[in-house]
Write a protein that holds these residues in place. Structure first.
Motif, PDB file in Angstrom:
ATOM      1  N   ILE A  87       0.831  -1.205   0.000  1.00 19.79           N
ATOM      2  CA  ILE A  87       0.000   0.000   0.000  1.00 19.79           C
ATOM      3  C   ILE A  87       0.864   1.251   0.000  1.00 19.79           C
ATOM      4  O   ILE A  87       0.619   2.194  -0.762  1.00 19.79           O
ATOM      5  N   VAL A  88       1.896   1.279   0.857  1.00 20.37           N
ATOM      6  CA  VAL A  88       2.729   2.492   0.963  1.00 20.37           C
ATOM      7  C   VAL A  88       3.716   2.617  -0.195  1.00 20.37           C
ATOM      8  O   VAL A  88       4.312   3.682  -0.378  1.00 20.37           O
ATOM      9  N   PRO A  92      -1.926   5.043  -4.777  1.00 20.91           N
ATOM     10  CA  PRO A  92      -1.955   6.514  -4.771  1.00 20.91           C
ATOM     11  C   PRO A  92      -2.097   7.048  -3.349  1.00 20.91           C
ATOM     12  O   PRO A  92      -2.912   6.561  -2.569  1.00 20.91           O
ATOM     13  N   GLY A  93      -1.290   8.031  -3.009  1.00 19.40           N
ATOM     14  CA  GLY A  93      -1.337   8.609  -1.676  1.00 19.40           C
ATOM     15  C   GLY A  93      -0.550   7.848  -0.632  1.00 19.40           C
ATOM     16  O   GLY A  93      -0.471   8.284   0.510  1.00 19.40           O
ATOM     17  N   ARG A  94       0.000   6.671  -0.997  1.00 21.98           N
ATOM     18  CA  ARG A  94       0.848   5.879  -0.091  1.00 21.98           C
ATOM     19  C   ARG A  94       0.168   5.553   1.239  1.00 21.98           C
ATOM     20  O   ARG A  94       0.805   5.517   2.293  1.00 21.98           O
ATOM     21  N   ALA A 112      -7.027   8.832  -3.319  1.00 23.01           N
ATOM     22  CA  ALA A 112      -6.166   8.302  -2.255  1.00 23.01           C
ATOM     23  C   ALA A 112      -6.956   7.608  -1.152  1.00 23.01           C
ATOM     24  O   ALA A 112      -6.357   6.938  -0.313  1.00 23.01           O
ATOM     25  N   VAL A 113      -8.286   7.753  -1.140  1.00 25.49           N
ATOM     26  CA  VAL A 113      -9.093   7.199  -0.050  1.00 25.49           C
ATOM     27  C   VAL A 113      -8.980   5.680   0.065  1.00 25.49           C
ATOM     28  O   VAL A 113      -8.834   5.151   1.171  1.00 25.49           O
ATOM     29  N   PRO A 114      -9.046   4.905  -1.038  1.00 22.88           N
ATOM     30  CA  PRO A 114      -8.917   3.445  -0.882  1.00 22.88           C
ATOM     31  C   PRO A 114      -7.624   3.025  -0.185  1.00 22.88           C
ATOM     32  O   PRO A 114      -7.629   2.127   0.669  1.00 22.88           O
ATOM     33  N   GLY A 115      -6.520   3.672  -0.544  1.00 21.68           N
ATOM     34  CA  GLY A 115      -5.254   3.345   0.106  1.00 21.68           C
ATOM     35  C   GLY A 115      -5.261   3.691   1.584  1.00 21.68           C
ATOM     36  O   GLY A 115      -4.720   2.950   2.411  1.00 21.68           O
ATOM     37  N   ALA A 288      10.051  -0.899   1.933  1.00 23.87           N
ATOM     38  CA  ALA A 288       9.281  -2.087   2.304  1.00 23.87           C
ATOM     39  C   ALA A 288       9.965  -2.850   3.435  1.00 23.87           C
ATOM     40  O   ALA A 288       9.331  -3.203   4.444  1.00 23.87           O
ATOM     41  N   ALA A 289      11.249  -3.117   3.286  1.00 24.62           N
ATOM     42  CA  ALA A 289      11.970  -3.882   4.304  1.00 24.62           C
ATOM     43  C   ALA A 289      11.999  -3.141   5.631  1.00 24.62           C
ATOM     44  O   ALA A 289      11.772  -3.738   6.701  1.00 24.62           O
ATOM     45  N   ARG A 290      12.232  -1.849   5.593  1.00 23.90           N
ATOM     46  CA  ARG A 290      12.326  -1.075   6.833  1.00 23.90           C
ATOM     47  C   ARG A 290      10.962  -0.909   7.493  1.00 23.90           C
ATOM     48  O   ARG A 290      10.878  -0.840   8.733  1.00 23.90           O
ATOM     49  N   THR A 291       9.904  -0.849   6.708  1.00 23.52           N
ATOM     50  CA  THR A 291       8.558  -0.778   7.285  1.00 23.52           C
ATOM     51  C   THR A 291       8.239  -2.047   8.063  1.00 23.52           C
ATOM     52  O   THR A 291       7.694  -1.996   9.177  1.00 23.52           O
ATOM     53  N   VAL A 292       8.591  -3.198   7.516  1.00 27.27           N
ATOM     54  CA  VAL A 292       8.344  -4.468   8.201  1.00 27.27           C
ATOM     55  C   VAL A 292       9.181  -4.546   9.485  1.00 27.27           C
ATOM     56  O   VAL A 292       8.694  -4.984  10.534  1.00 27.27           O
ATOM     57  N   VAL A 293      10.434  -4.112   9.419  1.00 28.74           N
ATOM     58  CA  VAL A 293      11.286  -4.112  10.608  1.00 28.74           C
ATOM     59  C   VAL A 293      10.675  -3.253  11.710  1.00 28.74           C
ATOM     60  O   VAL A 293      10.627  -3.649  12.886  1.00 28.74           O
TER      61      VAL A 293
END
Length: 460
Positions: A87-88, A92-94, A112-115, A288-293
């Protein structure tokens, strides 16, 4: 008097603002927008609460546990991070703005609302130490802008901010326990005055009132939880005395420092996951990797609370609404050590989540402030009720930097007792804003004075 005001300021009078062409139509649109926005908000909050109940109560019970074991947050937050990553990085809109940036900013565009919705549903039910207020505001803003075409928004630039604020106010009209809190927040955050303030307050109040009516009505009709921030009961408050302020002011200052420290962690984590606001963004794979960490690190903070106290990790997870209600209803069931562990572990987890996950920054701060306030209640001349009041007002003010909104929110939560605690709510809010700004200046000062001769902007 109004003509003198216009002459002195050079701007229009209140009468000219309210009776100008198109404004009454804007009020009608605001009233109509409040209905679909509040229905969408009701659906979102109900679904989020059902998922939360299933993950933290039904699933552990089905697995044979009386309550979630200490390790439960680790796989839950790992899953949250994995769900959030696409998603991030691709939507759109991350998935909405990063929580450490606050709850303001420009209106959220409809695309951006769905995201935003998916990111919130990926994080909040699985235990992210964040609240639903920012996603609700973004969702309400984007849905409100659907009421007018993009061509009309382009031809009338002032329309988007007003409609965005109206939609946000409608979406959060009851999540704070009172539609008045939402309206005051939008007004104070806008920083407007005079006729411009009145032009914004009327559509926000109208949408908030209608949104609260629809939101609450659907809650009674369907029997589903509306997720409003409220306290079923709280310690009885007596007449204010000097001891309330003798201890309440330093408690408010301590809460402000703790909240600013957590916010500083959030800013560092934001740079780690997404880069500096004005700098180049890291690659999607690195984000992505840092978000999971970071998501797993939030889970580790929650598990640490369970290991330190022997209590359920659910108390330190999630937005804190349920735990705040339990704490206010029976503060005697918590030891001082458990309260301090809750405040510290949740503050660190909250700080990490602020810079990496998606959600709102206010709800967890309220629990942190309440925990600190009640932990200080045994001080001579203090008590549970003033400790709770000082903690709630100070934490809200420290994170929002809106003292009036924070005092009104504290009063809404404390109900009838707010008559006695209002002086302490106001003083605590002001104290937290002042101390919070002092703490922020100390945190940022080293960056403003480079020690290695580099350019000042580069050091910042």
């Amino acid at each position: 008097m109004s003509e003198q005001t216009r002459t002195a300021s050079g701007g229009p009078t209140l009468q000219e603002v309210l009776l100008r062409k198109g404004y009454l139509g804007l009020l009608l649109v605001s009233a109509l927008v409040g209905i679909p926005v509040s229905l969408a908000a009701f659906g979102f909050v109900s679904l989020e609460h059902e998922l939360q109940h299933w993950i933290w109560e039904s699933l552990p019970d089905a697995a044979g546990f009386d309550s979630p074991p200490w390790w439960w947050p680790l796989p839950a937050l790992l899953l949250a991070g994995l769900l959030l990553v696409p998603i991030v990085t691709r939507f759109p809109g991350r998935g909405g703005h990063i929580p450490v940036d606050g709850i303001g900013g420009p209106p959220t565009m409809p695309k951006a609302v769905p995201g935003v919705v998916l990111a919130a549903l990926a994080c909040l039910p699985l235990g992210a130490v964040l609240g639903p207020e920012a996603p609700l505001m973004a969702m309400g803003s984007g849905l409100a802008l659907l009421a007018v075409s993009s061509a009309k928004r382009t031809s009338q630039p002032q329309l988007a901010p007003v409609l965005g604020a109206t939609g946000s106010a409608a979406a959060i009209s009851t999540i704070f326990g009172s539609p008045l809190v939402a309206a005051v927040m939008m007004i104070e955050a806008a920083g407007l005055g005079g006729p411009r303030l009145m032009a914004l307050i009327l559509p926000c109040l109208l949408a908030s009132g209608i949104g609260a009516l629809v939101f609450t009505g659907f809650g009674h009709w369907t029997g589903l939880s509306i997720g409003a921030l409220s306290l079923s009961s709280e310690p009885p408050a007596g007449t204010p005395d000097p001891g309330d302020f003798l201890w309440g002011i330093p408690v408010a200052a301590a809460v402000a420092v703790l909240c600013v420290a957590a916010h500083t962690i959030g800013e560092l984590v934001r740079t780690y996951t997404s880069g500096r606001p004005q700098g180049p963004a890291p690659t999607a794979r690195r984000t992505a990797a840092r978000t999971v960490v970071c998501a797993v690190a939030v889970g580790a903070c929650i598990s640490a609370y369970a290991l330190l106290t022997g209590r359920s990790p659910a108390e330190a997870a999630l937005s804190g609404q349920i735990t705040l209600g339990a704490l206010a209803a029976d503060p005697a069931s918590w030891s001082i050590g458990a309260l301090l562990a809750l405040a510290l572990c949740k503050a660190v987890g909250w700080g990490i989540a602020l810079g990496s996950l998606r959600g709102g920054p206010i709800f967890p701060a309220l629990l942190i402030g309440a925990a600190v306030g009640v932990a200080c209640a045994p001080l001579p001349g203090f008590g549970d009720a003033p400790g709770l009041a000082a903690g709630l007002a100070a934490s809200a003010a420290a994170v929002t930097r809106l003292p009036v909104t924070s005092a009104v929110l504290g009063a809404a939560l404390l109900g009838a007792d707010s008559v006695n605690t209002m002086p302490l709510l106001i003083v605590s809010s002001v104290t937290a804003v002042v101390v919070g700004e002092m703490a922020r200046s100390l945190v940022r000062r080293p960056a403003a004075v480079p020690r290695d001769g580099h350019d000042r902007a580069q050091a910042g």
